[in-house]
Design a protein around this motif. Structure first.
Motif, PDB file in Angstrom:
ATOM      1  N   ALA A  95       0.671 -12.928  10.590  1.00  0.00           N
ATOM      2  CA  ALA A  95       1.158 -13.412   9.296  1.00  0.00           C
ATOM      3  C   ALA A  95       0.254 -12.958   8.155  1.00  0.00           C
ATOM      4  O   ALA A  95       0.725 -12.656   7.058  1.00  0.00           O
ATOM      5  N   ARG A  96      -1.055 -12.883   8.419  1.00  0.00           N
ATOM      6  CA  ARG A  96      -2.010 -12.585   7.345  1.00  0.00           C
ATOM      7  C   ARG A  96      -2.483 -11.135   7.343  1.00  0.00           C
ATOM      8  O   ARG A  96      -3.429 -10.792   6.631  1.00  0.00           O
ATOM      9  N   LYS A  97      -1.856 -10.318   8.176  1.00  0.00           N
ATOM     10  CA  LYS A  97      -2.207  -8.881   8.244  1.00  0.00           C
ATOM     11  C   LYS A  97      -3.693  -8.672   8.548  1.00  0.00           C
ATOM     12  O   LYS A  97      -4.410  -7.983   7.804  1.00  0.00           O
ATOM     13  N   ILE A  98      -4.133  -9.302   9.607  1.00  0.00           N
ATOM     14  CA  ILE A  98      -5.533  -9.189  10.020  1.00  0.00           C
ATOM     15  C   ILE A  98      -5.595  -8.556  11.407  1.00  0.00           C
ATOM     16  O   ILE A  98      -4.932  -9.020  12.335  1.00  0.00           O
ATOM     17  N   ALA A  99      -6.367  -7.508  11.538  1.00  0.00           N
ATOM     18  CA  ALA A  99      -6.533  -6.877  12.848  1.00  0.00           C
ATOM     19  C   ALA A  99      -7.398  -7.761  13.749  1.00  0.00           C
ATOM     20  O   ALA A  99      -8.252  -8.500  13.263  1.00  0.00           O
ATOM     21  N   VAL A 100      -7.141  -7.662  15.050  1.00  0.00           N
ATOM     22  CA  VAL A 100      -7.827  -8.503  16.036  1.00  0.00           C
ATOM     23  C   VAL A 100      -8.435  -7.610  17.111  1.00  0.00           C
ATOM     24  O   VAL A 100      -7.723  -6.839  17.758  1.00  0.00           O
ATOM     25  N   ILE A 101      -9.764  -7.702  17.307  1.00  0.00           N
ATOM     26  CA  ILE A 101     -10.425  -6.945  18.376  1.00  0.00           C
ATOM     27  C   ILE A 101     -10.817  -7.935  19.468  1.00  0.00           C
ATOM     28  O   ILE A 101     -11.779  -8.689  19.307  1.00  0.00           O
ATOM     29  N   PRO A 102     -10.101  -7.950  20.590  1.00  0.00           N
ATOM     30  CA  PRO A 102     -10.516  -8.837  21.695  1.00  0.00           C
ATOM     31  C   PRO A 102     -11.913  -8.446  22.175  1.00  0.00           C
ATOM     32  O   PRO A 102     -12.207  -7.260  22.337  1.00  0.00           O
ATOM     33  N   PHE A 103     -12.767  -9.445  22.385  1.00  0.00           N
ATOM     34  CA  PHE A 103     -14.185  -9.216  22.689  1.00  0.00           C
ATOM     35  C   PHE A 103     -14.585 -10.106  23.861  1.00  0.00           C
ATOM     36  O   PHE A 103     -14.459 -11.323  23.805  1.00  0.00           O
ATOM     37  N   GLY A 104     -14.994  -9.472  24.963  1.00  0.00           N
ATOM     38  CA  GLY A 104     -15.432 -10.248  26.127  1.00  0.00           C
ATOM     39  C   GLY A 104     -16.939 -10.303  26.184  1.00  0.00           C
ATOM     40  O   GLY A 104     -17.587 -11.031  25.453  1.00  0.00           O
ATOM     41  N   GLY A 105     -17.533  -9.456  27.029  1.00  0.00           N
ATOM     42  CA  GLY A 105     -18.989  -9.438  27.131  1.00  0.00           C
ATOM     43  C   GLY A 105     -19.645  -8.494  26.138  1.00  0.00           C
ATOM     44  O   GLY A 105     -20.868  -8.463  26.020  1.00  0.00           O
ATOM     45  N   GLY A 106     -18.840  -7.709  25.427  1.00  0.00           N
ATOM     46  CA  GLY A 106     -19.402  -6.792  24.441  1.00  0.00           C
ATOM     47  C   GLY A 106     -20.099  -5.589  25.048  1.00  0.00           C
ATOM     48  O   GLY A 106     -20.957  -4.976  24.433  1.00  0.00           O
ATOM     49  N   THR A 107     -19.717  -5.228  26.295  1.00  0.00           N
ATOM     50  CA  THR A 107     -20.443  -4.164  26.988  1.00  0.00           C
ATOM     51  C   THR A 107     -19.707  -2.826  26.998  1.00  0.00           C
ATOM     52  O   THR A 107     -20.111  -1.916  27.724  1.00  0.00           O
ATOM     53  N   SER A 108     -18.649  -2.690  26.208  1.00  0.00           N
ATOM     54  CA  SER A 108     -17.935  -1.404  26.176  1.00  0.00           C
ATOM     55  C   SER A 108     -18.897  -0.271  25.833  1.00  0.00           C
ATOM     56  O   SER A 108     -19.764  -0.420  24.985  1.00  0.00           O
ATOM     57  N   VAL A 109     -18.738   0.856  26.507  1.00  0.00           N
ATOM     58  CA  VAL A 109     -19.532   2.032  26.138  1.00  0.00           C
ATOM     59  C   VAL A 109     -18.641   3.174  25.654  1.00  0.00           C
ATOM     60  O   VAL A 109     -19.045   4.331  25.665  1.00  0.00           O
ATOM     61  N   VAL A 110     -17.422   2.823  25.241  1.00  0.00           N
ATOM     62  CA  VAL A 110     -16.485   3.858  24.784  1.00  0.00           C
ATOM     63  C   VAL A 110     -15.877   3.524  23.423  1.00  0.00           C
ATOM     64  O   VAL A 110     -14.803   4.021  23.070  1.00  0.00           O
ATOM     65  N   GLY A 111     -16.548   2.668  22.672  1.00  0.00           N
ATOM     66  CA  GLY A 111     -16.057   2.377  21.317  1.00  0.00           C
ATOM     67  C   GLY A 111     -14.835   1.482  21.276  1.00  0.00           C
ATOM     68  O   GLY A 111     -14.093   1.476  20.293  1.00  0.00           O
ATOM     69  N   ALA A 112     -14.595   0.692  22.338  1.00  0.00           N
ATOM     70  CA  ALA A 112     -13.408  -0.162  22.352  1.00  0.00           C
ATOM     71  C   ALA A 112     -13.540  -1.355  21.404  1.00  0.00           C
ATOM     72  O   ALA A 112     -12.557  -2.035  21.132  1.00  0.00           O
ATOM     73  N   LEU A 113     -14.750  -1.614  20.892  1.00  0.00           N
ATOM     74  CA  LEU A 113     -14.985  -2.816  20.087  1.00  0.00           C
ATOM     75  C   LEU A 113     -15.299  -2.500  18.624  1.00  0.00           C
ATOM     76  O   LEU A 113     -15.672  -3.404  17.864  1.00  0.00           O
ATOM     77  N   ASP A 114     -15.143  -1.238  18.243  1.00  0.00           N
ATOM     78  CA  ASP A 114     -15.413  -0.888  16.840  1.00  0.00           C
ATOM     79  C   ASP A 114     -14.540  -1.728  15.915  1.00  0.00           C
ATOM     80  O   ASP A 114     -13.353  -1.941  16.191  1.00  0.00           O
ATOM     81  N   PRO A 115     -15.092  -2.206  14.795  1.00  0.00           N
ATOM     82  CA  PRO A 115     -14.340  -3.101  13.905  1.00  0.00           C
ATOM     83  C   PRO A 115     -13.341  -2.346  13.030  1.00  0.00           C
ATOM     84  O   PRO A 115     -13.434  -2.367  11.815  1.00  0.00           O
ATOM     85  N   GLU A 116     -12.388  -1.692  13.688  1.00  0.00           N
ATOM     86  CA  GLU A 116     -11.416  -0.878  12.958  1.00  0.00           C
ATOM     87  C   GLU A 116     -10.254  -1.757  12.538  1.00  0.00           C
ATOM     88  O   GLU A 116      -9.689  -2.484  13.348  1.00  0.00           O
ATOM     89  N   ARG A 117      -9.865  -1.692  11.265  1.00  0.00           N
ATOM     90  CA  ARG A 117      -8.782  -2.586  10.821  1.00  0.00           C
ATOM     91  C   ARG A 117      -7.427  -1.899  10.790  1.00  0.00           C
ATOM     92  O   ARG A 117      -6.413  -2.556  10.571  1.00  0.00           O
ATOM     93  N   GLY A 118      -7.386  -0.591  10.972  1.00  0.00           N
ATOM     94  CA  GLY A 118      -6.108   0.131  10.968  1.00  0.00           C
ATOM     95  C   GLY A 118      -5.377  -0.109   9.663  1.00  0.00           C
ATOM     96  O   GLY A 118      -5.969   0.016   8.585  1.00  0.00           O
ATOM     97  N   ALA A 119      -4.118  -0.514   9.726  1.00  0.00           N
ATOM     98  CA  ALA A 119      -3.318  -0.724   8.515  1.00  0.00           C
ATOM     99  C   ALA A 119      -3.416  -2.164   8.010  1.00  0.00           C
ATOM    100  O   ALA A 119      -2.693  -2.548   7.090  1.00  0.00           O
ATOM    101  N   GLN A 120      -4.315  -2.965   8.615  1.00  0.00           N
ATOM    102  CA  GLN A 120      -4.400  -4.379   8.212  1.00  0.00           C
ATOM    103  C   GLN A 120      -5.388  -4.548   7.055  1.00  0.00           C
ATOM    104  O   GLN A 120      -6.115  -3.623   6.689  1.00  0.00           O
ATOM    105  N   LEU A 121      -5.431  -5.753   6.508  1.00  0.00           N
ATOM    106  CA  LEU A 121      -6.281  -6.024   5.344  1.00  0.00           C
ATOM    107  C   LEU A 121      -7.704  -6.394   5.734  1.00  0.00           C
ATOM    108  O   LEU A 121      -8.620  -6.320   4.916  1.00  0.00           O
TER     109      LEU A 121
END
Lengths: 533, 533
Positions: free
Chosen positions: B117-143
């Motif tokens: 509803a608020r046009k906010i991107a969501v990055i699911p975060f578990g242990g934070g151990t990704s080594v392939v950039g899966a957790l970068d705070p990219e917002r894409g087309a969201q605000l």
């Protein structure tokens, strides 16, 4: 394959005398139905294809590989479920408008392009052994429907003996594949009951599971790569036995039953042809004890290649061993084990220890070897039973070990109650033939005296039974797949969001809906209960 | 976990003296870089969320579970690749605009609704151990973009001891899961190097593979069910260990890395806690002989729980055993085997026979037990190396046995040539740690002296190396997954039609594109070579 029954007419199994004597005891009075219709007397719906359509396909695959002759059409008009066989007994029958036989991936590609341009539905057809309505000649929103017979895509395309991987053309049958691999000392080891006719592509498309699954896994675990032609592009997948490169897209096509694309090549894991084989049969006091024995074997990875447990009803009539039916009404629940490959004495010792601890008694080789000899012959017997007025059908499911007995009871009760409600006596047998650490399959055979309209009666009873399966926590199919018959229940099993995923993939790959319309994804959200009423 | 390094600061591993002495020999002159930035001095991009946005999330998950504080934001600003760690050394840093911590499936659902509803991107975060950039705070087309920290979804939800199945909340870490299961006498047996921090949901989302994979399989084979919240609906899948009910939709989410939905519960196969463990170390004359030994073991199912082969370079510096580095330059290629569970003497005898036949020499327990003790400590050493001016990163792939040696050579050459071209000396080590009947993984560690801009240099070298991997027939990742770093190469691996399937699922489940924008599916068809230039 017979057009209106199973397999090779030469191998037909007349009902043994003992069975003829047994049937009235099990089912009450059985009336012999009218003789099946002759092929020459069948009236097919006229072909909806124009001469131009046929010429276009001839241009793509060669004149000799397109046929609108009644024999070809009727042979491709469905699979081999009992419903299919009952439909083959009618005068008026539906059939695809033509049969087209591409000989290469590129010819499949060309056929899909033609079909899209000409608004013609395409039913991919391998061995024709579907028992879930996956081959019904449904045209959906198209103007006509062709059966795309893939048997010309046959052969061993590549063998990597170091890695134990083989690429097989999708239309290669089970025996052809094993014979080609055997020349190089390898085996696939996938032996479903349909083995003699079904194809490698069909095994993949339907997520088949074979009788040696305890040793070599279900077919989807054997697949390491695929090549697919979809109406909007090709795919070639499978670089590694293990990958984290996104979701496993091979799995999108395993179980897709021709609705997303046509599988043209399958890469599979193969193993050296086993040099040794040992049989051992067991008896348990009852099904529950036998199931506990199989659970121990599965959870301790003790290693038989085949293991199957027949419940008391199946053991009593020894239907698992077609040749022996009615010899004597055996007691308890019987288990067949087969060991192939290396290290047999140790694997057998551990398995035996576990089965004994669960209450099993070994009878040495017993009936195990005989089971193996007759293991592809069950469907022949069904033809003879139908001719004698006995309805015979199979269905299957799977669940966790904890829910297995409850699921078995629920299905048995639903079948018996269903036949009872229409005044038919029935006999329900069950076996476990695929085990996993966390659960197992259940395979049911039901016999009943045939009443006025067995086809309609069975549709209702099957619908109730499917409801019971889902209510008891089972899957709607362990290895027969979805086709059209199970599509409403698939929706219940995976939910609306699950169906939306399938629909989204379908729209993307087959935007005009030419591929196998109505299979897997039910046309609308008709619930199972709607079918009941 | 440290905000700018690995794990628990108490467990930090200073470089052993012997390593300090060895580094100049391997890498030439190494210059100590400037000290890392202090957390207090980091300048974060200002939060793009309004007070209303934050209040809305507070309403959904509770005041205490929403934070826009710099510490929380920066902790969630990426994973733990060397690129991540280098980025954490800069003054200016990007971070998610807030961290939101739902405590239940329903709260996850509510967060997704709010975010849509608020046009906010969501990055699911578990242990934070990704080594392939899966957790970068990219917002894409969201605000704006929030990190959805799932650690509050923790615990053992259900255990079925009969079937050996457990349902775990997605945010449960490896040690938490094992400790909860151990209370009931069970074990999951999934031990990737990230084990101490990574979560069950992360293992599933990234198709993880653990060090005991020879015994218990990769994580995707352990999963028997999942519960997922997507922006447009929920899914609950997994009724049976084997099914032919359409394509396996669980597999759509395994490897989806949060782009289709948020995994909230995972049902997994568990086994009784092993009571016995035996270690045995082996030495082979070279990598090729060792790989042949591992192939024999994989193809004869001889049954070690852990088996890993270090190549000559890794063996020489014993990097596999953090505590021992530099003790002595060992020769040949070393193999570690570990056996757990029952039947160890027989499994070990068969494995030993095969390894011996391939040219291996047993050194008894040797270094195997020591390897096990230090097996989660590698990443600590990387922190110390970076501090000392040594670039250290890992990458991995897999292919069939027939292509394994060629793939290894191609990757090694690409890495060495890449560093050589910028005037850096490098040292490349490799091990095999996951074996299958048809192939195996390759895991590389590269050390190099750090030059002016190690981040940019590595991006180029990695891009070339990824090209080499695909050209040599490898997969772009065996168990690190895709994230953003591998997305362009995933496109090459599965082809345009494969990417279209992923995009179609994405559009259907997440039509507004709020979930992890830019991960797995590269935003456009930027080819790998475009990244090269």
């Amino acid at each position: 394959m017979r057009w209106n029954g199973w397999g090779d007419p030469e191998r037909a199994k007349p009902l043994p005398r003992a069975v003829q004597a047994l049937l009235p005891l099990l089912l009450g009075r059985v009336r012999k139905p009218a003789a099946p219709v002759e092929l020459a007397n069948v009236r097919l719906t006229p072909s909806a294809l124009s001469g131009e359509d046929l010429d276009a396909f001839r241009g793509a695959v060669g004149d000799e590989n397109v046929s609108a002759a009644p024999e070809a059409r009727i042979y491709h008009s469905g699979g081999r479920s009992t419903l299919d066989l009952l439909r083959r007994r009618a005068i008026e029958q539906e059939a695809p408008d033509a049969v087209v036989r591409p000989g290469s991936h590129e010819e499949v590609r060309a056929c899909l392009d033609l079909a899209t341009a000409r608004k013609i539905a395409v039913i991919p057809f391998g061995g024709g052994t579907s028992v879930v309505g996956a081959l019904d000649p449904e045209r959906g929103a198209q103007l006509a429907v062709v059966s795309l017979d893939l048997r010309r895509l046959s052969g061993l395309i590549h063998l990597d003996p170091v890695s134990g991987e083989a690429v097989l053309a999708a239309g290669t049958t089970g025996p052809e594949a094993e014979s080609l691999l055997a020349e190089h000392g390898f085996e696939l080891g996938h032996y479903p009951q349909s083995f003699r006719y079904a194809t490698i592509g069909g095994f993949a498309a339907a997520r088949s599971s074979g009788q040696n699954s305890a040793g070599y896994g279900r077919f989807d675990t054997m697949v390491t790569g695929i090549r697919v032609a979809t109406p909007t592009g090709d795919l070639e997948l499978g670089r590694s036995p293990g990958s984290a490169a996104g979701p496993d897209l091979i799995r999108v096509f395993l179980g897709s039953e021709g609705i997303f694309g046509v599988i043209t090549e399958v890469k599979v894991r193969v193993h050296p042809t086993p040099q040794h084989r040992v049989f051992e049969a067991w008896t348990f006091p009852n099904f529950a004890a036998g199931a506990e024995g199989l659970r121990q074997v599965a959870q301790h990875a003790s290693g038989p290649t085949v293991i199957r447990l027949s419940d008391e009803a199946e053991t009593a009539v020894s239907l698992a061993q077609v040749g022996k039916i009615g010899k004597a009404l055996a007691k308890g629940a019987s288990v067949v084990t087969v060991y192939e490959g290396e290290g047999i004495p140790l694997r057998r010792a551990r398995t035996s220890e576990l089965l004994r601890a669960a209450g099993g008694t070994s009878s040495g080789e017993g009936d195990a070897a005989e089971w193996m000899k007759g293991r592809f012959d069950g469907p022949y017997l069904r033809d003879s039973l139908l001719d004698a007025g006995v309805f015979c059908e199979t269905l299957e499911t799977a669940t966790t070990w904890a829910k297995l007995s409850e699921l078995r009871s629920a299905v048995e009760a639903s079948l018996k109650d269903g036949f009872s409600a229409i005044g038919s006596k029935s006999y329900v047998m069950c076996h476990v033939s695929h085990i996993y650490p966390t659960g197992a399959s259940l395979y049911f055979t039901v016999l009943a005296s045939i009443r006025e309209d067995p086809l309609e009666a069975w549709l209702k009873i099957k619908a109730h039974t499917n409801d019971s399966i889902l209510a008891a926590g089972g899957t709607i199919s362990h290895h027969h797949a979805v086709g059209r018959d199970h599509a409403p229940w698939l929706r219940e099993e995976v939910g609306e969001t699950g169906i939306r995923i399938l629909e989204a993939i379908k729209r993307e790959l087959d935007p005009h809906g030419i591929l196998n319309p109505g299979a897997v994804i039910a046309a609308d959200s008709a619930s199972s209960s709607a079918q009941d009423s």
